[in-house]
Design a protein around this motif. Structure first.
Motif, mmCIF file in Angstrom:
data_model
loop_
_atom_site.group_PDB
_atom_site.id
_atom_site.type_symbol
_atom_site.label_atom_id
_atom_site.label_comp_id
_atom_site.label_asym_id
_atom_site.label_seq_id
_atom_site.Cartn_x
_atom_site.Cartn_y
_atom_site.Cartn_z
ATOM 1 N N GLN A 244 0.818 -1.208 0.000
ATOM 2 C CA GLN A 244 0.000 0.000 0.000
ATOM 3 C C GLN A 244 0.855 1.262 0.000
ATOM 4 O OE1 GLN A 244 -1.613 -1.567 3.691
ATOM 5 N NE2 GLN A 244 -3.673 -1.236 2.898
ATOM 6 N N SER A 245 0.297 2.324 -0.516
ATOM 7 C CA SER A 245 0.964 3.626 -0.455
ATOM 8 C C SER A 245 0.586 4.331 0.834
ATOM 9 C CB SER A 245 0.552 4.489 -1.656
ATOM 10 O OG SER A 245 -0.851 4.723 -1.629
ATOM 11 N N GLY A 246 1.374 5.333 1.200
ATOM 12 C CA GLY A 246 1.054 6.143 2.370
ATOM 13 C C GLY A 246 1.721 5.686 3.643
ATOM 14 N N SER A 247 2.380 4.526 3.636
ATOM 15 C CA SER A 247 3.051 4.054 4.837
ATOM 16 C C SER A 247 4.417 4.708 4.976
ATOM 17 C CB SER A 247 3.215 2.528 4.792
ATOM 18 O OG SER A 247 3.969 2.069 5.895
ATOM 19 N N SER A 271 10.133 4.680 4.218
ATOM 20 C CA SER A 271 9.757 4.946 2.825
ATOM 21 C C SER A 271 10.346 6.258 2.330
ATOM 22 C CB SER A 271 8.227 4.982 2.690
ATOM 23 O OG SER A 271 7.664 5.967 3.547
ATOM 24 N N SER A 349 -1.433 0.843 6.026
ATOM 25 C CA SER A 349 -1.956 2.207 5.995
ATOM 26 C C SER A 349 -3.068 2.413 7.008
ATOM 27 C CB SER A 349 -2.466 2.547 4.585
ATOM 28 O OG SER A 349 -3.510 1.664 4.202
#
Length: 428
Positions: A244-247, A271, A349
């Motif tokens: 997932q993105s945003g982590s 990240s 996330s």
């Protein structure tokens, strides 16, 4: 390559008066591990050829090897480095020791205070274990040493610098009911007194790995990425990455002993890039039975001994995010504060939304609830933000971030600032 060289694994890897001791607990890196890294997907992959040359193994098989490891006896030296991008915590916690600026007394040997030191800087530890009832962990500091020892239902901690000791007697029935074979040394100490040793700062590669590899799900990629030598032992490199993105978590690498499945090294990369947030690994390890004397302790003559019941009278044991914001006690620990908590999203996330009692925001210096130095520390971590939810402050580290709105809502997780603001806007 050096046994504890981070380059080996960088291919992959989460209102009352507020004193400086509480500020030291705001940013323990695994405080929301159960929310931020809730699931691990098991994506099979074969190990690449590397040095040493080991038989190929899939990620599924390697995780099963970790889970099936029956190694309960070991001793060795661990180097742990933590870089959350915040000021050192040692001085903040230490100011509440005897003679500190807080003037509140207490023991410098109290594990509740001392184990927070591992959340910042580089430390050398000596560890030993002989089954689930005998463990020893020592933090080495120049000529001084701090040791935490469990032998059956007796738990001792000793600070050689101050010549102070802390003693607790466990509730064995309660401990046995919730025992985890991978539990860190002294983790349940003092349950009888209600003043346990903090669980938020795992100190060995095994304990850190178990924070990540404790569930399975579709939000994570898990692969085997070659081999390594750690503390003279052949190891596979298990790489865990969010899908997932945003982590804020980029990847986690766990070097796993090829023979017995014990995690030997743990590296978490953010990240955002740069050096590891957490890098912990054995520099020496021996899987033979430690000498029985490792788990015995008698306070030297003249040592000031604090009993757990006396320490309890000094302050309540915080759990989870208990020191982060009013009302956040119990997050991830099943405490009373958990009833006012809900989780937004899932996997890496995921964000915890907490409602604080009375709907109030962070105490301020102006209200007289926060000492000036603690306020300066908090301000150095915070960014003012606004949106449909109103306004608030994001307290940031390289791993765990938290948004506290002015109307008393808290959004926290191992996610970026933008992800927290988006969550608050969507919840409005």
């Amino acid at each position: 390559m050096a046994p504890n060289d981070s380059a080996e694994t960088n291919g992959g890897t989460r209102g009352t008066a507020v004193g400086r001791r509480k500020a030291a607990r705001y940013i323990v890196p695994v405080a929301v591990a159960g929310v931020a890294a809730a699931t691990i997907g098991l994506v099979p992959a074969l190990a690449n050829t590397g040095d040493p040359d080991l038989p190929k193994i899939s990620a599924q098989e390697l995780i099963e090897k970790i889970a099936a490891s029956e190694t309960q006896q070991l001793s060795g030296t661990v180097k742990i480095s933590t870089d959350l991008g915040i000021p050192s915590l040692g001085g903040l916690a230490g100011s509440f020791a005897p003679g500190g600026e807080s003037g509140k007394g207490g023991s410098s040997a109290d594990p509740q205070e001392r184990m927070t030191e591992l959340a910042s800087g580089t430390h050398t530890l000596r560890v030993a274990a002989d089954g689930p009832d005998k463990q020893r962990l020592s933090i080495l500091d120049n000529a001084a040493e701090y040791s935490l020892i469990r032998n059956g239902d007796q738990v001792w901690a000793y600070d050689s610098k101050s010549d102070e000791a802390y003693h607790a007697t466990e509730d064995r029935a309660g401990r046995d009911a919730g025992r985890d074979a991978g539990r860190d040394a002294g983790r349940d100490a003092g349950k009888k007194s209600g003043h346990p040793v903090p669980e938020g700062v795992p100190a060995t590669p095994k304990a850190l790995a178990e924070q990540v590899l404790k569930a399975a799900g579709p939000t994570t990629s898990v692969t085997v990425d070659g081999t390594a030598q750690v503390a003279g032992r052949d190891a596979y490199k298990l790489v865990v990455k969010p899908k997932q993105s945003g982590s804020t978590i980029g990847s986690v690498t766990v070097a796993v002993d090829a023979e017995n499945g014990v995690p030997l090294k743990f590296t978490l990369l953010p990240s955002s890039g740069g050096k590891a947030v957490v890098d912990a690994g054995f520099t020496e390890v021996d899987f033979s039975k430690p000498d029985a004397s490792s788990f015995t302790f008698t306070p030297p003559k003249g040592t000031e001994v604090t009993e757990a019941d006396d320490a309890k009278a000094q302050h309540k044991a915080d759990k989870g995010l208990g020191g982060l914001v009013p009302g956040a006690e119990g997050l991830g620990a099943g405490g009373q504060g958990a009833k006012d908590t809900k989780v937004i999203g899932k996997g890496w996330s995921a964000i915890a939304e907490i409602t604080t009692p009375g709907g109030t925001g962070l105490p301020s210096k102006a209200s007289g609830e926060v000492p000036a130095e603690a306020q300066q520390f908090l301000d150095s971590l915070g960014d003012k933000v606004s949106g449909k939810f109103g306004s608030g402050t994001v307290f940031k580290t390289r791993l765990v971030n938290a948004l506290l709105t002015d109307d008393g809502k808290v959004y926290v997780g191992a996610v970026t600032k933008d992800a927290l603001v988006e969550a608050a806007n969507n919840a409005s």
